[in-house]
Each structure stands twice: as C-alpha cells, then as structure tokens.
Design a protein around this motif. Structure first.
Motif, PDB file in Angstrom:
ATOM      1  N   ASP A 281      55.504  81.824  18.871  1.00  0.00           N
ATOM      2  CA  ASP A 281      56.496  81.946  17.803  1.00  0.00           C
ATOM      3  C   ASP A 281      55.965  81.193  16.584  1.00  0.00           C
ATOM      4  OD1 ASP A 281      58.750  81.393  16.071  1.00  0.00           O
ATOM      5  OD2 ASP A 281      60.054  82.008  17.721  1.00  0.00           O
ATOM      6  N   ALA A 282      55.534  81.947  15.557  1.00  0.00           N
ATOM      7  CA  ALA A 282      54.846  81.346  14.416  1.00  0.00           C
ATOM      8  C   ALA A 282      55.675  80.267  13.707  1.00  0.00           C
ATOM      9  CB  ALA A 282      54.416  82.422  13.427  1.00  0.00           C
ATOM     10  N   PRO A 283      56.968  80.496  13.401  1.00  0.00           N
ATOM     11  CA  PRO A 283      57.744  79.442  12.734  1.00  0.00           C
ATOM     12  C   PRO A 283      57.828  78.145  13.549  1.00  0.00           C
ATOM     13  CG  PRO A 283      58.863  81.546  12.513  1.00  0.00           C
ATOM     14  CD  PRO A 283      57.749  81.749  13.500  1.00  0.00           C
ATOM     15  N   ILE A 284      58.004  78.274  14.869  1.00  0.00           N
ATOM     16  CA  ILE A 284      58.065  77.076  15.715  1.00  0.00           C
ATOM     17  C   ILE A 284      56.710  76.370  15.713  1.00  0.00           C
ATOM     18  CG2 ILE A 284      58.290  76.256  18.097  1.00  0.00           C
ATOM     19  CD1 ILE A 284      60.413  78.373  18.544  1.00  0.00           C
ATOM     20  N   ALA A 285      55.631  77.137  15.834  1.00  0.00           N
ATOM     21  CA  ALA A 285      54.292  76.549  15.834  1.00  0.00           C
ATOM     22  C   ALA A 285      54.017  75.818  14.523  1.00  0.00           C
ATOM     23  CB  ALA A 285      53.249  77.633  16.066  1.00  0.00           C
ATOM     24  N   ASP A 286      54.457  76.396  13.400  1.00  0.00           N
ATOM     25  CA  ASP A 286      54.232  75.757  12.104  1.00  0.00           C
ATOM     26  C   ASP A 286      54.971  74.425  12.000  1.00  0.00           C
ATOM     27  OD1 ASP A 286      52.594  77.790  11.271  1.00  0.00           O
ATOM     28  OD2 ASP A 286      54.142  78.854  10.135  1.00  0.00           O
ATOM     29  N   VAL A 287      56.202  74.384  12.494  1.00  0.00           N
ATOM     30  CA  VAL A 287      56.967  73.137  12.446  1.00  0.00           C
ATOM     31  C   VAL A 287      56.319  72.085  13.355  1.00  0.00           C
ATOM     32  CG1 VAL A 287      59.169  72.057  13.007  1.00  0.00           C
ATOM     33  CG2 VAL A 287      59.136  74.251  11.821  1.00  0.00           C
TER      34      VAL A 287
END
Length: 226
Positions: A14-20
């Motif tokens: 999950d890109a948004p979770i990984a970014d956070v």
C-alpha cells in the motif's frame, strides 16, 4: 545520505502507508528501502542486510509470514516487525512462532512504529564490550549475541535472545509477565501477556533440557534455581 542508525527495509504494497512509514523512520534517523511485494522484499533483505525490517503480512507474491519463514530457514535473523490487519491473537502468535520479533496492528501510529523499530534495533545492538552469561549448560555472549549449549550453538530471534539474557542475568529471580514486557519489549500496555508465554515456549522448544527456566504459577518466570 545514509541514516546514522542504519537501513530499514519496509515491505508494504500500500503506497500511502509505505510512504508514511518511510517518512517517520527517516525522521527517526534510519535510511529506508521500500519494497512493494514479498519476493522483492525478501531479495532486498538478503542483499542489504538491514538493521531491521517492517513487513506487512498481506503481501502479493509471498506473504509476510512466508517471507519471515524463508529468512529464518536460511539462518537470517534480521529483526522483523510485522504489520497486520488481522486483529486476532492467532495471527499474532503465528508471527512470533515463525520468528517475528514484534508486531503492530493496522491502523497503527507511524510514530509508534518508528519507536518500536528503534527499540528493537537498540536491543539487538546492545553490548559494546563482550559480556558472557552462563547458566547450567548455557553460555550467552551478549556482544556477539550468540547462545551455545553442550550440543552446539542455537539460533534465536532478537527478542528471544533479549528475553533469555534478561532472565539469565538475574538467576533465581522471579519476574512477572508485565515486568518482562516492560524490560524486554519496552512497554507493557499494548499487548497481552500471551506474548511472553509464546516466547518462553519458543525458548524451551529451541533449548530443550539445557534451559533451566521455571514457571511460577500465578506470577511469571525465573531462570535457575531459587
């Protein structure tokens, strides 16, 4: 530029979770490599030898539990924090039994995750000078983080080693489960005492008759005779 606290591999699709996760880990002083699936994450951990890995359980390719199983089968004991949406004790215990060191349940605070990773890395890097602990047939080197028995060396996860070293360093003393959670995991308010019991069972399974670890009913555990 490399973070002063070392590299952490984040395996999260999950890109948004990984970014956070990446942002908070970088803010905590780590360099971060992000992989989007289990096979790529496995290859990254093998290649980069990170100080820790944050691994989602539900991954494409291979899931996080299988990733951990393959690493442990190769005698790779990189500290692993599982991130899981499966909010059940069965899944948490399964992750621990397969060699995970900690877990967070989604949704989780990225700040808390970074703190957990930091605490795990600190524990795994303790010991600037050699310290040897002995109990019965066990010999622990806290700098090399190795455990030897009369039958040969035994591989432990970072958390298993920390728990064993804590108990062996105070032979005969009985520690309650909450005390062990606070001393080894760094907090006692976010998980059940079942976590301690599972790790104790893992130690007994790996060390067998060489581990003199008593269960004090209604209280907790002690290494060695009273």
């Amino acid at each position: 530029m490399s973070g002063s606290r070392g590299l952490v591999v984040v395996v999260e699709d999950d890109a948004p979770i990984a970014d956070v996760e990446r942002l908070y880990l970088v803010d905590a002083g780590f360099t971060v490599h992000v992989s989007r699936d289990g096979l790529d994450g496995l290859a990254a951990i093998r290649s980069f030898a990170p100080v820790a890995a944050v691994v989602d359980v539900g991954l494409p390719g291979i899931d996080g539990v299988e990733l951990c199983r393959r690493l442990r089968a190769e005698d790779d004991w990189t500290p692993i924090v599982f991130a899981t949406a499966r909010d059940s004790e069965v899944d948490r215990v399964l992750g621990i039994e397969l060699g995970g060191d900690d877990y967070v349940t989604k949704p989780f605070s990225a700040r808390e995750l970074a703190a957990r990773v930091g605490a795990l890395v600190r524990r795994s890097q303790l010991g600037q000078r050699a310290t040897v602990l002995e109990l019965g047939g066990l010999r622990l080197d806290t700098r090399a983080r190795t455990v030897a028995t009369p039958d040969g060396p035994v591989a432990l996860t970072a958390t298993e080693f920390d728990l064993l070293a804590f108990l062996v360093s105070s032979p005969g003393q009985v520690f309650g489960r909450a005390q062990l959670l606070a001393a080894v995991w760094g907090a006692a308010d976010y998980r059940g005492t079942r976590t301690v019991d599972v790790h104790v069972a893992q130690l007994r399974g790996k060390l067998g008759p060489h581990l003199d670890l008593r269960t004090v009913r209604g209280v907790g555990y002690a290494a060695g005779a009273p």
